[in-house]
Design an enzyme around this catalytic site. Structure first.
Site, short mmCIF file in Angstrom:
data_model
loop_
_atom_site.label_atom_id
_atom_site.label_comp_id
_atom_site.label_asym_id
_atom_site.label_seq_id
_atom_site.Cartn_x
_atom_site.Cartn_y
_atom_site.Cartn_z
N CYS A 152 16.01 -9.71 16.17
CA CYS A 152 16.90 -11.10 16.73
C CYS A 152 18.40 -11.09 16.29
O CYS A 152 18.74 -11.08 16.16
CB CYS A 152 16.05 -11.72 17.45
SG CYS A 152 14.74 -11.83 15.67
N GLY A 183 -2.15 2.36 2.76
CA GLY A 183 -0.87 1.57 2.95
C GLY A 183 -0.45 2.38 1.47
O GLY A 183 1.07 1.81 1.00
N LYS A 202 0.81 7.76 2.36
CA LYS A 202 0.35 8.93 2.86
C LYS A 202 1.11 9.46 4.12
O LYS A 202 1.02 10.69 4.08
CB LYS A 202 -1.27 9.14 2.18
CG LYS A 202 -1.94 8.68 1.66
CD LYS A 202 -3.36 8.62 1.55
CE LYS A 202 -4.41 7.37 2.52
NZ LYS A 202 -3.76 6.17 2.00
N1 LIG Z 1 7.24 3.26 11.42
C1 LIG Z 1 7.70 1.94 9.99
N2 LIG Z 1 8.07 1.17 9.48
C2 LIG Z 1 7.94 0.40 9.12
N3 LIG Z 1 7.02 0.42 8.15
C3 LIG Z 1 6.09 1.26 8.51
C4 LIG Z 1 6.07 2.07 9.19
N4 LIG Z 1 4.81 2.67 9.13
C5 LIG Z 1 4.25 2.68 7.67
N5 LIG Z 1 5.33 1.79 7.30
C6 LIG Z 1 4.78 1.31 5.79
O1 LIG Z 1 5.13 1.92 4.85
C7 LIG Z 1 4.20 2.00 4.06
C8 LIG Z 1 2.99 3.18 3.87
O2 LIG Z 1 2.35 3.44 5.10
P1 LIG Z 1 1.60 4.60 5.87
O3 LIG Z 1 0.97 4.93 6.58
O4 LIG Z 1 2.21 6.08 5.54
O5 LIG Z 1 0.32 4.67 4.28
P2 LIG Z 1 -1.25 5.40 4.38
O6 LIG Z 1 -1.24 5.75 2.71
O7 LIG Z 1 -0.99 6.51 4.93
O8 LIG Z 1 -2.47 3.58 4.66
P3 LIG Z 1 -3.56 4.25 5.29
O9 LIG Z 1 -4.71 5.15 4.42
O10 LIG Z 1 -3.59 3.08 5.97
O11 LIG Z 1 -3.67 5.02 6.45
C9 LIG Z 1 2.87 0.85 4.62
O12 LIG Z 1 3.98 -0.96 3.62
C10 LIG Z 1 3.78 0.31 6.07
O13 LIG Z 1 3.44 -0.72 6.10
#
Ligand SMILES: Nc1ncnc2c1ncn2[C@@H]1O[C@H](COP(=O)(O)OP(=O)(O)OP(=O)(O)O)[C@@H](O)[C@H]1O
Length: 724
Positions: free
Chosen positions: A29, A531, A534
Site C-alpha cells: 500500500c 526465526g 534455517k
Molecule cells: N517470505 C518472507 N518474507 C520476509 N521475511 C521472512 C520470510 N520468510 C521468513 N522471513 C523472516 O526471516 C527470518 C528467518 O526465518 P526462517 O523461516 O528462515 O527461520 P527458521 O530458523 O527456519 O525458523 P523456524 O525454526 O521457526 O522454522 C524470520 O525473522 C522471518 O520472519
C-alpha cells in the site's frame, strides 16, 4: 530560482488528477501511495514499475522506507505528526498513516469530510468521525524536487503483441471478415426491397414485380441466416484458439516465476489476473471484427442515407456525434470504476479461498461468524462496485435512448413534411429510416468497441503483472564437460560462500555472510532458535531464493552457471510445509511419473518408514490423498513427502524439519535410513536425536551467523534430554 522552477511545475499541473493505483501485493500500500503522488506530478508509473526499483517486504513498508523511495523518485518528503483539525494545512496530495497498518493518499479536505484514495479499495470520501478513528496522526507530505522528471514508466502488455504471437489467427480472422461482408450485403439490400415494394409495387399494383422482389428478399434472408451461422461458428474457433495458446503460455510463465512472487500475492488476485485473459479474448473475438465492419459500414450507410433522405442526414449525424462525444468524455471514470470492480472481486475471492482452506482453524477457534462478517464486507464492496458500473451503463443507455428517440421524432416530423412537400417518396423515407436505425446501431457498436478496446489496456496491465514479471533462471547452462551430468547420481559437494540474504530492500539481512562447506556424502545438521534463518538458508540451497550477495556452489560450480532446472534435478527436498497433490499415494511418491518403478516406490516408502502403514490401508498405494480432504495423518504425510524426495534418487537431500511430526520410533527408523543413504544430506532439525545422527552440527547463533557446534555439546544435550 529553485522555488520558481518548483512553482512552475506545480502550477503547470494544477488541473491534473491524482491517479488511482490499486495495490496488487498484500503489503505494497505504501508503494502504491507513493506512485500515486508521483503520478500527480507527472511521473506516471504503475506497481510493476515501482517494484522494479524497490522490492517491498512481505511484511509491509514503514514511513522511513517511503521517505527513502520518495528520494529515489526525486520527491522531497516531510513526515509530520498532526491533529485532525490541521489536515487542511497539508500540501496535497499527501500520504496518511491509516489504521496503524495501512497508508492512503489524502486528496481533498472539506469541512466535514475528506477524500482519500485507498490503494486497497479506490477513491472514497470519509466523514470526520470516521477519520478520527482511522487516522493515526502521522502524515507524509511529498512534492517534486528540482531533479524530478515527468515521464511515463507504466509497464503494460500490448494486445497487438499477444495477437501477433498467436499462430493461425490471421487466416481465421480473414475468413470471418469475408463471411461478415456477405452478411452485410444482405442487411443493406433489405431496405431497398421495402422501398421498391412501397414505391413501385403499391403505386403501380404490379403483382409480378411483387413476386420477384419477395423471392429476392427470401434469398437474401437465407444468405443472412447462413452467413450469420458461419460467422458465429468461425468466431468460436478463433476464440478457443486464442484462449488456449494464451493461457498455456501464461501458465508456463506463472510456473517459471520465483517463490517470492507467490509469497507476496493473494491467491485470488493471481486467479483474477489469469481471468483477465478471458475478457481480452472475448472482446477481441466477439467485437473486434464486427466493430471494424461497423466502422466501415457506417461510411456506406451515410451514403445510403444521403441517397434516400438528402438533408435529413444532418439530423442523424448530429445526434450520433453528440452521443460519441459524451461517451468519450466519461471514459476515464468508467475505466476507474471498472478497475475497482476487478480488484474487489479479486479480494472477495481471495478471502473466500482462504476461508475454505483454513476451515479447520476457523472452526476450532469458533471464528466462522467473524470471518463471515469480513467476507460479507468484501462481497458488499464487490457488489457495490459492480452496481456502480451497472448504474453507469443504465444511465448511459437511458441517455442514448433519449437522444436517438428524440432524433427519430425530429426525423419523422421533418421527413413527413418532405414527403408532403413532394421532395421524397414514402418508400424512400421508409428506407432512410431503416438505414438511419442501422447507422445508429453501428455507430453505437463501434464506439462501444473502441471503449472496450481501451479498457483492454486495463486487463493488459493486470496480465502484465504475471507476463512481465522476471522468471527464475532455470535454463540448463552446462559448464565443463561431465561436471554436471544430470544422470550422474554421485553425492554432490556443496559450498556456500559468504552469502548474505534479505527478503526485501527495506528489511534487515537474515543471513549475514554465511560460509559453509559440505563434502560429498557428508551428513550435516543445522540447528538454531526459531526465526534464526534455517529455512531461509535451505531455500537458498534448494535454489528457491537467490542470495543477495555471495554464491552457492555445487561440485564447485556456481548455481547461477549450472541453471536451476539442472540443479533441482539433482536435489531431493522436504520443505517445512510441503504439500501433497490430489491423486494416489503412489502417484504422489512418484510425482506423477508415468513410467514409475513400483519396486523403487516401495523401497523409498520403506526408507521413509511408511510402507507398512500404506499396505495396511484398504487401497494400499492406490489410496487417494488430497490437499483438503487428505486421508493421511500429519506424520504420514510427512513420511510420504520424504519418500517422494528420496524417489528422485537425488545426489543432495535437503530436509527441513522433516520428522517434526513423528513419534520417537518412526523418527529413529527414518534417521537410520537417512543415515545409510550414500548421498550428501543437510538436515534442519530441533530434535537432538536427529542432530546426533549427523556427522556434524552447525548452529545459528541468532545474529545471522552459523557456527559449528562441538560434538560433545550435542551429545551432552542428548544425554540431558534422555535424562529428562
Ligand atoms: N517470505 C518472507 N518474507 C520476509 N521475511 C521472512 C520470510 N520468510 C521468513 N522471513 C523472516 O526471516 C527470518 C528467518 O526465518 P526462517 O523461516 O528462515 O527461520 P527458521 O530458523 O527456519 O525458523 P523456524 O525454526 O521457526 O522454522 C524470520 O525473522 C522471518 O520472519
Amino acid at each position: 530560482m529553485f522555488t520558481d522552477e518548483l512553482a512552475k511545475r506545480i502550477s503547470g499541473r494544477v488541473f491534473s488528477k491524482t491517479p488511482v493505483i490499486l495495490q496488487t501485493e498484500a503489503a505494497e500500500c505504501g508503494l502504491a501511495c507513493l506512485a500515486m503522488v508521483a503520478g500527480r506530478y507527472g511521473h506516471e508509473m504503475d506497481l510493476p514499475a515501482i517494484r522494479r526499483r524497490f522490492t517491498a517486504s512481505i511484511k509491509g513498508t514503514t514511513l522511513k522506507d517511503l521517505v527513502q523511495v520518495g528520494g529515489q523518485l526525486r520527491l522531497a518528503t516531510r513526515a509530520l505528526r498532526l491533529d485532525l483539525d490541521d489536515l487542511d494545512k497539508l500540501r496535497l496530495p499527501c500520504i496518511l498513516h491509516w489504521r496503524h497498518n495501512h497508508f492512503v493518499v489524502l486528496t481533498r479536505v472539506q469541512k466535514n469530510r475528506i477524500t482519500i484514495i485507498d490503494p486497497a479499495t479506490g477513491s472514497r470520501q470519509v466523514a470526520r468521525a470516521e477519520v478520527s478513528k482511522q487516522f493515526t496522526g502521522v502524515a507524509l507530505e511529498a512534492w517534486p524536487t528540482e531533479e524530478f522528471e515527468e515521464k511515463n514508466e507504466r509497464i503494460r502488455i500490448r494486445i497487438t503483441d499477444l495477437i501477433r504471437r498467436t499462430s493461425g489467427i490471421g487466416v481465421a480472422a480473414l475468413q470471418v471478415m469475408a463471411i461478415s461482408l456477405l452478411l452485410e450485403l444482405a442487411t443493406i439490400a433489405m431496405p431497398i426491397g421495402f422501398q421498391l415494394v412501397l414505391d413501385e409495387v403499391v403505386v403501380a399494383a404490379d403483382y409480378d414485380l411483387l413476386t420477384l422482389i419477395v423471392i429476392a428478399m427470401a434469398l437474401m434472408l437465407v444468405l443472412q441466416v447462413v452467413t450469420a451461422f458461419a460467422r458465429a461458428f468461425q468466431t468460436m474457433v478463433i476464440g478457443s484458439r486464442l484462449i488456449l495458446q494464451w493461457k498455456v503460455s501464461l501458465f508456463d510463465q506463472l510456473m517459471r516465476l520465483p517463490l517470492s512472487f507467490f509469497e507476496k500475492r493473494h491467491v485470488g488476485d493471481v486467479v483474477s489476473r489469469f481471468g483477465s485473459l478471458d475478457t481480452v479474448q472475448r472482446t477481441l473475438t466477439t467485437s473486434a471484427i464486427q466493430s471494424f465492419l461497423d466502422g466501415l459500414m457506417s461510411v456506406f450507410l451515410i451514403f445510403m442515407m444521403w441517397l434516400y433522405g438528402g438533408w435529413l442526414l444532418i439530423v442523424a449525424l448530429v445526434s450520433t456525434g453528440f452521443y460519441t462525444i459524451i461517451r468519450a468524455a466519461i471514459y476515464g471514470h468508467y475505466r476507474s470504476i471498472s478497475e475497482e470492480t476487478i480488484i474487489h472481486t479479486a479480494q472477495e475471492s481471495s478471502h473466500f479461498m482462504e476461508s475454505v482452506r483454513g476451515i479447520g482453524s476457523l472452526k476450532v477457534l469458533n471464528l466462522e461468524s467473524r470471518r463471515r462478517g469480513t467476507w460479507i464486507n468484501h462481497l458488499v464492496e464487490r457488489v457495490n462496485a459492480e452496481l456502480r458500473v451497472q448504474k453507469f451503463d443504465a444511465w448511459f443507455s437511458a441517455v442514448g435512448s433519449l437522444l436517438f428517440g428524440a432524433d427519430r421524432i425530429l426525423i419523422i416530423f421533418l421527413g413527413v413534411r418532405a414527403i408532403l412537400g413532394g421532395d421524397i417518396s414514402v418508400g424512400m423515407f421508409v428506407a432512410f429510416l431503416a438505414y438511419k436505425d442501422q447507422f445508429a446501431t453501428r455507430v453505437n457498436g463501434f464506439v462501444n468497441t473502441i471503449l472496450q478496446f481501451r479498457m483492454l489496456s486495463l486487463h493488459g496491465e493486470r496480465v502484465a503483472d504475471i507476463a512481465l514479471a522476471d522468471p527464475e533462471e532455470t535454463d540448463r547452462r552446462l559448464g565443463p564437460a561431465g561436471a554436471h551430468d544430470t544422470s550422474d547420481r554421485r553425492p554432490s559437494s556443496l559450498e556456500v560462500r559468504n552469502v548474505h540474504f534479505r527478503y526485501a530492500d527495506n528489511e534487515a539481512s537474515v543471513l549475514k555472510g554465511i560460509s559453509l562447506s559440505v563434502s560429498a556424502g557428508e551428513c550435516i545438521g543445522i540447528a538454531g532458535p526459531s526465526g534464526s534463518g534455517k529455512t531461509t538458508l535451505l531455500k537458498l540451497l534448494a535454489g528457491l531464493s537467490l542470495p543477495t550477495t555471495g554464491q552457492v556452489l555445487i561440485d564447485g560450480v556456481p548455481l547461477s552457471s549450472l541453471g536451476l532446472a539442472a540443479y533441482r534435478d539433482r536435489v531431493g527436498c522436504v520443505l517445512q510445509e510441503d504439500r501433497l497433490f490430489a491423486g494416489s499415494i503412489f502417484e504422489n511418491i512418484t510425482a506423477f511419473d508415468s513410467s514409475a518403478d513400483p519396486a523403487w516406490v516401495e523401497a523409498c516408502a520403506q526408507m521413509a518408514a511408511i510402507h507398512n502403514e500404506i499396505v495396511a490401508m484398504p487401497m494400499g498405494y492406490e489410496t487417494l490423498v488430497g490437499d483438503m480432504g487428505s486421508s493421511l495423518s500429519g506424520g504420514q504425510k510427512q513420511r510420504v513427502v520424504l519418500a517422494r524426495a528420496i524417489y528422485r534418487r537425488p545426489s543432495l537431500l535437503l530436509l527441513d524439519e522433516a520428522t517434526s511430526n513423528l513419534d520417537h520410533a518412526n523418527e529413529q527408523a527414518i534417521n537410520a535410513a537417512v543415515r545409510c543413504l550414500p548421498i550428501t544430506r543437510i538436515i534442519i532439525a530441533h530434535r537432538e536425536a536427529t542432530l546426533a545422527m549427523t556427522d556434524r552440527v552447525l548452529c545459528f547463533d541468532g545474529a545471522g551467523d552459523l557456527i559449528e557446534q562441538s560434538r560433545s555439546l550435542t551429545t551432552n544435550s542428548m544425554a540431558q534430554s534422555s535424562a529428562d
